[in-house]
Design an enzyme around this catalytic site. Structure first.
Site, PDB file in Angstrom:
ATOM      1  N   SER A 102       0.815  -1.207   0.000  1.00 24.34           N
ATOM      2  CA  SER A 102       0.000   0.000   0.000  1.00 24.34           C
ATOM      3  C   SER A 102       0.857   1.269   0.000  1.00 24.34           C
ATOM      4  CB  SER A 102      -0.953  -0.045   1.200  1.00 24.34           C
ATOM      5  OG  SER A 102      -1.888   1.002   1.165  1.00 24.34           O
ATOM      6  N   ASP A 246      -2.668   6.119  -3.497  1.00 25.54           N
ATOM      7  CA  ASP A 246      -1.561   5.491  -2.790  1.00 25.54           C
ATOM      8  C   ASP A 246      -0.989   4.406  -3.679  1.00 25.54           C
ATOM      9  OD1 ASP A 246      -3.612   3.664  -2.579  1.00 25.54           O
ATOM     10  OD2 ASP A 246      -3.152   3.095  -0.518  1.00 25.54           O
ATOM     11  N   ASP A 248      -1.173   1.196  -4.020  1.00 25.26           N
ATOM     12  CA  ASP A 248      -1.993   0.148  -4.642  1.00 25.26           C
ATOM     13  C   ASP A 248      -3.352   0.673  -5.085  1.00 25.26           C
ATOM     14  OD1 ASP A 248      -3.051   0.423  -2.075  1.00 25.26           O
ATOM     15  OD2 ASP A 248      -3.478  -1.703  -1.843  1.00 25.26           O
ATOM     16  N   ASP A 250      -6.040   1.737  -3.691  1.00 23.41           N
ATOM     17  CA  ASP A 250      -7.320   1.407  -3.068  1.00 23.41           C
ATOM     18  C   ASP A 250      -7.905   2.605  -2.329  1.00 23.41           C
ATOM     19  OD1 ASP A 250      -5.578   1.451  -0.910  1.00 23.41           O
ATOM     20  OD2 ASP A 250      -6.302  -0.417  -0.027  1.00 23.41           O
TER      21      ASP A 250
END
Length: 454
Positions: A102, A246, A248, A250
């Site tokens: 992340s 960010d 990743d 999400d």
């Protein structure tokens, strides 16, 4: 037994236990074994990763372990975490695995596992996998912690295209955002290719920054944790909106046309008003965490909307969304969940929904935020050597009682440990910024004294 899976999967330094090659191979094998016991057949697993250099060999180790245990794996290559959640549901697959840490620096990595309905794996199966990993470790079967030089071949073009097609039609954009100028900060992460492609497809004028990953620059002075350059670029480009993902993708945070930072609380406020006007805010509820600003709760109350708070973590937000039947929830950090669309936080879907609100309302983002007055809030992190309950430490417990008494009903204190890092987090909000700085620093100093890393 020490837990390897936290509130957002497993995370640590790549190459070190449990993010070393043999352990991840064991994880892949264990997941297949436990899925087969439940399904009575060999499972299909879809796998993806972000842009960290360690993601290549970790993904390869994961697939090696899964295939050796009889599983069938499909790799989507570099793709946002919610893309794997979508593919697990859409293929359908029996599980989806993302290799990502992340917002962490490049030298960390992690594992997130999704069930076929698109939500994170249940705790019971995680515990079974953990037991297998510790059993393998105690048997001294995990010896080689060196990263594998093998590079996983990216065969996921069709899978990524399927996810992009889904995104392009999942939010009804009428009127079209044609002409809306958006600056996208892709954090040199998983959004680097798909985010520009998506927003160009829907007709926006796109300026992309931090979209040239090299394996080591993910989240480096960019993305959702470092929005300064995005704020400046929005002003330079005279853009309507800035978006910070960010690593990743999400979650997403925003910058308005005046260059002002817009967090997840303000995003929830804008979207709650949008949904309420269209009778789409189920049960008059919004779900957020204990970290959300008191000002959000007060603003929503003025609309007759009730805010339900959960523990920190998007998995807890999702649990409450499903329990209450609410249609909107999220975190101050930018994880927003629309359970009728996806059970995973998706920064791209959040941005699409915000773009829809901007175009349909015909207003600037700072205008849509009006009515939300943020209380001064301070978060102080203290690195700790252990996570003892604060109630068991008299000096800290006494300070907590004294602080809460001083705040009264004009503020909040939240003291908690991070679910993914060795940190104690002190969050205080109230009407006086000077007072909350004093209270937060006092608590942080005491925690450092008793529990801190020397």
């Amino acid at each position: 037994m020490k837990r390897l899976f936290g509130t957002d999967g497993m995370r640590g330094e790549a190459g070190q236990f449990p993010l070393d090659r043999p352990t991840i191979r064991t994880l892949g094998s264990a997941l297949v074994v436990h899925l087969r016991e439940r399904l009575r057949r060999n499972p299909l697993i879809v796998v993806g990763r972000d842009t960290r250099e360690s993601g290549i060999w970790l993904e390869r180790a994961l697939i090696e372990g899964a295939v050796a245990a009889g599983g069938d794996c499909k790799s989507a290559g570099v793709i946002p975490t919610p893309g794997i959640a979508y593919l697990a549901r859409n293929l359908p697959a029996d599980a989806g695995i993302v290799v990502s840490a992340s917002h962490n620096p490049y030298y960390d990595n992690g594992i997130k596992i999704f069930a076929p309905i698109g939500r994170k794996l249940d705790d019971e199966t995680e515990r079974l996998i953990e037991a297998d990993i510790f059993k393998a470790a105690s048997a001294d079967s995990i010896k080689d912690a060196r990263p594998s030089p093998a590079i996983a071949e990216d065969v996921g073009v069709d899978l990524r295209a399927r996810y992009l097609d889904f995104l392009a039609q999942v939010v009804d954009l009428n009127p079209s955002p044609k002409g809306l100028k958006i600056v996208l900060d892709c954090a040199n992460g998983a959004a680097s290719t798909i985010a520009p492609a998506l927003f160009e497809r829907i007709g926006a004028k796109v300026v992309s920054i931090n979209n040239k990953p090299d394996g080591r620059n993910i989240n480096l002075d960019c993305g959702s944790l470092h929005t300064q350059s995005l704020q400046q670029r929005v002003l330079t480009e005279s853009a309507d909106l800035g978006v910070a993902f960010d690593g990743d993708a999400d979650r997403s945070l925003f910058v308005d046309a005046r260059g002002q930072f817009v967090d997840g609380d303000a995003t929830l406020w804008v979207l709650a008003k949008y949904f309420q006007r269209r009778d789409q805010l189920a049960h008059g509820l919004v779900v957020a965490t204990v970290m959300s600003n008191l000002g959000l709760e007060i603003a929503l109350r003025s609309l007759g909307v009730r805010l339900i708070r959960t523990d920190v973590g998007d998995k807890y937000v999702l649990d409450e969304l499903l329990r209450s039947g609410a249609s909107l929830g999220g975190e101050q950090s930018g994880h927003i969940i629309f359970p009728r669309v996806s059970l995973a936080g998706d920064g791209l879907i959040t941005t699409l929904c915000l773009v829809r609100a901007l175009t349909e309302e015909g207003k600037k983002l700072h205008e849509l935020i009006q009515g939300f007055e943020r209380y001064p809030q301070l978060l102080v992190n203290v690195r700790v050597r252990e996570k003892r309950p604060f109630s068991e430490i008299e000096s800290i417990a006494r300070l907590i009682r004294e602080t809460e008494s001083k705040l009264g009903d004009q503020g909040r204190l939240l003291l908690r440990y991070s679910g993914t890092e060795p940190l104690a987090r002190v969050m205080i909000e109230g009407k006086s910024n000077e007072a909350i700085v004093e209270y937060a620093n006092g608590l942080a100093e005491e925690i450092q004294k008793v529990l801190g890393v020397s």
